[in-house]
Design an enzyme around this catalytic site. Sequence first.
Site, PDB file in Angstrom:
ATOM      1  N   ASN A 209       0.864  -1.190   0.000  1.00 55.35           N
ATOM      2  CA  ASN A 209       0.000   0.000   0.000  1.00 55.35           C
ATOM      3  C   ASN A 209       0.895   1.233   0.000  1.00 55.35           C
ATOM      4  O   ASN A 209       1.458   1.591   1.036  1.00 55.35           O
ATOM      5  CB  ASN A 209      -0.897  -0.032   1.256  1.00 55.35           C
ATOM      6  CG  ASN A 209      -1.753   1.216   1.366  1.00 55.35           C
ATOM      7  OD1 ASN A 209      -1.842   2.010   0.420  1.00 55.35           O
ATOM      8  ND2 ASN A 209      -2.401   1.393   2.505  1.00 55.35           N
TER       9      ASN A 209
ATOM     10  N   LYS B 215       0.025   4.280  -0.343  1.00 57.76           N
ATOM     11  CA  LYS B 215      -0.610   5.499   0.186  1.00 57.76           C
ATOM     12  C   LYS B 215      -0.375   6.675  -0.776  1.00 57.76           C
ATOM     13  O   LYS B 215      -0.361   6.460  -1.987  1.00 57.76           O
ATOM     14  CB  LYS B 215      -0.134   5.773   1.612  1.00 57.76           C
ATOM     15  CG  LYS B 215      -0.286   4.534   2.506  1.00 57.76           C
ATOM     16  CD  LYS B 215      -0.094   4.797   3.962  1.00 57.76           C
ATOM     17  CE  LYS B 215      -0.244   3.498   4.740  1.00 57.76           C
ATOM     18  NZ  LYS B 215      -0.128   3.662   6.177  1.00 57.76           N
TER      19      LYS B 215
ATOM     20  N   HIS C 209      -9.536   1.598   5.419  1.00 61.15           N
ATOM     21  CA  HIS C 209      -8.235   1.852   6.061  1.00 61.15           C
ATOM     22  C   HIS C 209      -8.425   2.898   7.159  1.00 61.15           C
ATOM     23  O   HIS C 209      -9.208   3.841   6.997  1.00 61.15           O
ATOM     24  CB  HIS C 209      -7.219   2.341   5.020  1.00 61.15           C
ATOM     25  CG  HIS C 209      -5.816   2.297   5.545  1.00 61.15           C
ATOM     26  ND1 HIS C 209      -5.331   3.230   6.432  1.00 61.15           N
ATOM     27  CD2 HIS C 209      -4.814   1.414   5.340  1.00 61.15           C
ATOM     28  CE1 HIS C 209      -4.085   2.920   6.749  1.00 61.15           C
ATOM     29  NE2 HIS C 209      -3.743   1.813   6.100  1.00 61.15           N
TER      30      HIS C 209
ATOM     31  N   GLU D 153      -6.752   5.317   8.033  1.00 64.94           N
ATOM     32  CA  GLU D 153      -6.490   6.707   7.637  1.00 64.94           C
ATOM     33  C   GLU D 153      -7.734   7.327   7.019  1.00 64.94           C
ATOM     34  O   GLU D 153      -8.020   8.506   7.227  1.00 64.94           O
ATOM     35  CB  GLU D 153      -5.290   6.752   6.681  1.00 64.94           C
ATOM     36  CG  GLU D 153      -3.981   6.505   7.439  1.00 64.94           C
ATOM     37  CD  GLU D 153      -2.875   5.870   6.621  1.00 64.94           C
ATOM     38  OE1 GLU D 153      -3.027   5.741   5.394  1.00 64.94           O
ATOM     39  OE2 GLU D 153      -1.850   5.489   7.226  1.00 64.94           O
TER      40      GLU D 153
ATOM     41  N   GLU E 116      -4.955  -4.082  11.321  1.00 59.00           N
ATOM     42  CA  GLU E 116      -3.917  -3.056  11.426  1.00 59.00           C
ATOM     43  C   GLU E 116      -4.171  -2.209  12.669  1.00 59.00           C
ATOM     44  O   GLU E 116      -5.005  -1.290  12.628  1.00 59.00           O
ATOM     45  CB  GLU E 116      -3.949  -2.125  10.208  1.00 59.00           C
ATOM     46  CG  GLU E 116      -3.634  -2.782   8.899  1.00 59.00           C
ATOM     47  CD  GLU E 116      -3.109  -1.750   7.887  1.00 59.00           C
ATOM     48  OE1 GLU E 116      -1.983  -1.911   7.420  1.00 59.00           O
ATOM     49  OE2 GLU E 116      -3.831  -0.782   7.586  1.00 59.00           O
TER      50      GLU E 116
ATOM     51  N   GLY F   5       3.024   3.004  10.810  1.00 60.78           N
ATOM     52  CA  GLY F   5       4.058   4.023  10.624  1.00 60.78           C
ATOM     53  C   GLY F   5       4.812   4.386  11.891  1.00 60.78           C
ATOM     54  O   GLY F   5       5.570   5.353  11.916  1.00 60.78           O
TER      55      GLY F   5
ATOM     56  N   SER G 235       3.770  -1.299  10.559  1.00 59.76           N
ATOM     57  CA  SER G 235       5.221  -1.343  10.789  1.00 59.76           C
ATOM     58  C   SER G 235       5.869  -2.674  10.408  1.00 59.76           C
ATOM     59  O   SER G 235       6.841  -3.106  11.029  1.00 59.76           O
ATOM     60  CB  SER G 235       5.549  -0.987  12.246  1.00 59.76           C
ATOM     61  OG  SER G 235       5.228   0.368  12.483  1.00 59.76           O
TER      62      SER G 235
HETATM   63  P1  13P Z   1       3.228   0.988   7.647  1.00 59.17           P
HETATM   64  O1  13P Z   1       3.695  -0.322   7.090  1.00 59.17           O
HETATM   65  O2  13P Z   1       3.932   2.167   7.051  1.00 59.17           O
HETATM   66  O3  13P Z   1       3.199   0.996   9.137  1.00 59.17           O
HETATM   67  O4  13P Z   1       1.707   1.167   7.168  1.00 59.17           O
HETATM   68  C1  13P Z   1       0.827   0.146   7.391  1.00 59.17           C
HETATM   69  C2  13P Z   1      -0.398   0.433   6.633  1.00 59.17           C
HETATM   70  O5  13P Z   1      -1.160   1.313   6.988  1.00 59.17           O
HETATM   71  C3  13P Z   1      -0.644  -0.362   5.423  1.00 59.17           C
HETATM   72  O6  13P Z   1      -1.948  -0.189   4.975  1.00 59.17           O
END
Ligand code: 13P
Length: 237
Positions: free
Chosen positions: A5, A7, A90, A92, A158, A164, A202
């Site tokens: 992903n 983003k 997600h 976010e 997640e 992150g 992560s």
């Molecule tokens: P990270 O791997 O950067 O922590 O992000 C995870 C994520 O949100 C994947 O959708």
Amino acid sequence: MFVANWKMNGSSITVKEWLNIISSSDNLNKCIFCPPLLYLKEANEFISEKKLSLSLGAQDIDPENNISLTGGISPSMLKDVGCKYSIIGHSERRNFYKEDSTLLIDKVSICLKEGIKVIFCIGESLEERNSGQTKEILSQQLRALDGFSSENLMVAYEPVWAIGSGRIPLLEDISETSDYLIDELISLGHKQEEITILYGGSVDASNAKEIYQLKSVSGLLIGGASLDGEQFLKIIG
Ligand code: 13P
């Protein structure tokens, strides 16, 4: 499965460079690449031209086909550029755009109807975890999948606090939570043999293997570490 992903990262150039790097892997058939929408078309062209076996996914989708919705992206548009999957829910998007269960159910519904497979994300915040609400929150979020089948759907666990941050739950916690999610999905009528649980948050080349080897985890959803082709190659093996 390994889902990259990206983003809101990347460019036409880095998408092609990345595909070039990972094209040497024998495990591409287990990979789903989710670049920003704008780059799906050229990623698809590159994949077709080089006959690569990885799949394409969108990071989000709108819950309608061909209506008056400025900025909307429909399932038929995604299919038109070779997209087979869409991430939905997600954290976010839940947090930034306040996407709620009603909207997410509509998104899941249209995807499954139109033949786009779903990667449905759930996860608790740090506050929820610290107050012992993890299971309750995950169950609430999973309820959006009541009435659907897991045949064309994966659930990505997640934890919001792990995204992150460089922090991941203990392996025992990931394992226990994934088992719990499987039980919850079964109680919603999903068939055990169809259930796929991914872990995200992560994940990088240093921890991917041990998480992937957990019995109840069938794949990884990778953000930051997926941007670097060499690191993603190490993760997918
Ligand atoms: P990270 O791997 O950067 O922590 O992000 C995870 C994520 O949100 C994947 O959708």
